[in-house]
Write a protein that holds these residues in place. Sequence first.
Motif, PDB file in Angstrom:
ATOM      1  N   SER A  60      42.520  16.535  41.760  1.00 19.46           N
ATOM      2  CA  SER A  60      43.659  16.240  41.218  1.00 19.46           C
ATOM      3  C   SER A  60      44.769  16.614  42.337  1.00 19.46           C
ATOM      4  O   SER A  60      45.054  17.911  42.105  1.00 19.46           O
ATOM      5  CB  SER A  60      43.737  16.754  39.871  1.00 19.46           C
ATOM      6  N   PRO A  61      45.586  15.888  42.981  1.00 25.82           N
ATOM      7  CA  PRO A  61      46.768  16.433  43.564  1.00 25.82           C
ATOM      8  C   PRO A  61      47.755  17.164  42.595  1.00 25.82           C
ATOM      9  O   PRO A  61      48.534  18.135  42.987  1.00 25.82           O
ATOM     10  CB  PRO A  61      47.324  15.057  44.106  1.00 25.82           C
ATOM     11  N   ILE A  62      47.885  16.597  41.197  1.00 28.74           N
ATOM     12  CA  ILE A  62      48.717  17.322  40.465  1.00 28.74           C
ATOM     13  C   ILE A  62      48.324  18.967  40.126  1.00 28.74           C
ATOM     14  O   ILE A  62      49.313  19.611  40.207  1.00 28.74           O
ATOM     15  CB  ILE A  62      48.898  16.427  39.018  1.00 28.74           C
ATOM     16  N   LYS A  63      47.065  18.874  39.780  1.00 25.57           N
ATOM     17  CA  LYS A  63      46.424  20.087  39.582  1.00 25.57           C
ATOM     18  C   LYS A  63      46.725  21.106  40.846  1.00 25.57           C
ATOM     19  O   LYS A  63      46.659  22.500  40.611  1.00 25.57           O
ATOM     20  CB  LYS A  63      45.076  20.115  39.236  1.00 25.57           C
ATOM     21  N   LEU A  64      46.702  20.497  41.993  1.00 26.18           N
ATOM     22  CA  LEU A  64      46.940  21.182  43.153  1.00 26.18           C
ATOM     23  C   LEU A  64      48.368  21.738  43.473  1.00 26.18           C
ATOM     24  O   LEU A  64      48.475  22.258  44.512  1.00 26.18           O
ATOM     25  CB  LEU A  64      46.142  20.775  44.428  1.00 26.18           C
ATOM     26  N   GLY A  65      49.327  21.121  42.725  1.00 18.11           N
ATOM     27  CA  GLY A  65      50.749  21.399  42.872  1.00 18.11           C
ATOM     28  C   GLY A  65      51.319  20.426  43.960  1.00 18.11           C
ATOM     29  O   GLY A  65      52.507  20.693  44.306  1.00 18.11           O
ATOM     30  N   LEU A  66      50.609  19.186  44.017  1.00 13.98           N
ATOM     31  CA  LEU A  66      51.106  18.330  44.997  1.00 13.98           C
ATOM     32  C   LEU A  66      51.557  17.168  44.380  1.00 13.98           C
ATOM     33  O   LEU A  66      51.016  16.001  44.446  1.00 13.98           O
ATOM     34  CB  LEU A  66      49.975  17.725  46.206  1.00 13.98           C
ATOM     35  N   THR A  67      52.752  17.261  43.924  1.00 18.08           N
ATOM     36  CA  THR A  67      53.451  16.402  42.888  1.00 18.08           C
ATOM     37  C   THR A  67      54.091  15.371  43.568  1.00 18.08           C
ATOM     38  O   THR A  67      55.031  14.201  43.015  1.00 18.08           O
ATOM     39  CB  THR A  67      54.086  16.890  41.699  1.00 18.08           C
ATOM     40  N   LYS A 112      51.712   7.464  53.832  1.00 15.28           N
ATOM     41  CA  LYS A 112      51.810   8.294  52.442  1.00 15.28           C
ATOM     42  C   LYS A 112      51.652   9.681  52.627  1.00 15.28           C
ATOM     43  O   LYS A 112      50.499  10.027  53.070  1.00 15.28           O
ATOM     44  CB  LYS A 112      50.804   7.699  51.296  1.00 15.28           C
ATOM     45  N   VAL A 113      52.548  10.449  52.317  1.00 16.36           N
ATOM     46  CA  VAL A 113      52.615  11.838  52.355  1.00 16.36           C
ATOM     47  C   VAL A 113      52.645  12.626  51.156  1.00 16.36           C
ATOM     48  O   VAL A 113      53.530  11.977  50.363  1.00 16.36           O
ATOM     49  CB  VAL A 113      53.983  12.425  53.123  1.00 16.36           C
ATOM     50  N   THR A 119      61.766  20.104  49.428  1.00 13.97           N
ATOM     51  CA  THR A 119      61.773  21.025  50.609  1.00 13.97           C
ATOM     52  C   THR A 119      60.530  21.090  51.400  1.00 13.97           C
ATOM     53  O   THR A 119      60.435  21.125  52.544  1.00 13.97           O
ATOM     54  CB  THR A 119      61.990  22.453  50.046  1.00 13.97           C
ATOM     55  N   HIS A 120      59.242  21.090  50.785  1.00 14.43           N
ATOM     56  CA  HIS A 120      58.178  21.009  51.473  1.00 14.43           C
ATOM     57  C   HIS A 120      58.006  19.810  52.349  1.00 14.43           C
ATOM     58  O   HIS A 120      57.554  19.715  53.594  1.00 14.43           O
ATOM     59  CB  HIS A 120      56.952  21.215  50.294  1.00 14.43           C
ATOM     60  N   TYR A 121      58.389  18.370  51.695  1.00 11.00           N
ATOM     61  CA  TYR A 121      58.498  17.120  52.511  1.00 11.00           C
ATOM     62  C   TYR A 121      59.251  17.473  53.736  1.00 11.00           C
ATOM     63  O   TYR A 121      58.873  16.830  54.850  1.00 11.00           O
ATOM     64  CB  TYR A 121      58.570  16.267  51.711  1.00 11.00           C
ATOM     65  N   ARG A 122      60.505  17.923  53.512  1.00 11.06           N
ATOM     66  CA  ARG A 122      61.203  18.060  54.604  1.00 11.06           C
ATOM     67  C   ARG A 122      60.810  18.951  55.785  1.00 11.06           C
ATOM     68  O   ARG A 122      61.054  18.561  57.019  1.00 11.06           O
ATOM     69  CB  ARG A 122      62.669  18.665  54.440  1.00 11.06           C
ATOM     70  N   GLN A 123      59.935  19.798  55.476  1.00 13.00           N
ATOM     71  CA  GLN A 123      59.436  20.795  56.582  1.00 13.00           C
ATOM     72  C   GLN A 123      58.205  20.024  57.424  1.00 13.00           C
ATOM     73  O   GLN A 123      57.991  20.192  58.318  1.00 13.00           O
ATOM     74  CB  GLN A 123      58.919  22.072  55.772  1.00 13.00           C
ATOM     75  N   ILE A 124      57.394  19.180  56.364  1.00  9.51           N
ATOM     76  CA  ILE A 124      56.507  18.368  56.966  1.00  9.51           C
ATOM     77  C   ILE A 124      57.020  17.432  57.849  1.00  9.51           C
ATOM     78  O   ILE A 124      56.582  17.227  59.159  1.00  9.51           O
ATOM     79  CB  ILE A 124      55.543  17.624  55.941  1.00  9.51           C
TER      80      ILE A 124
END
Length: 155
Positions: A60-67, A112-113, A119-124
């Motif tokens: 689950s991406p949500i449970k992993l904090g990747l929302t 798809k990222v 903030t995390h996306y901008r760093q990626i």
Amino acid sequence: MSTEELDSVDRKILAELTGNARIPVTELARKVGLSKTPVAARLKALEESGVITGYRASLSPIKLGLTHVSFVEVRLSDTRQKALEEFNAAVRRVSEIEECYMIAGGFDYLIKVRSRDMTHYRQIMADVISALPYMASTSTYVAMEAVVEASALTP
């Protein structure tokens, strides 16, 4: 084996495995109405033919904090075969890239990222995606809500 060669029992087997890849063969056999031996033979045939490519845990991406989900249009500076191969290989090494498709249209790839937040996306984007080989330009679209999202096909 092609989709035309799949009979109703094969499709039932695939549907059950899609819902629970850890189902015991005896239970799978009961659910599809055959004994264990023919179901095991069908599983082996589906695996050997490449219809079943593997078994894995669905996370689950949500449970992993990747929302946070973003889609990135990518335009390359070079689209000769060698450049495409290098770009493809580099993309496969980026764990934050969940999916990547070569596109026929106004841009070259759609990526798809998945990330924790903007903030995390901008760093990626700054550190990883912009550094991919032959990168010319990108356009980002942020998903507001997943209306339909699936990680596996249903037979």
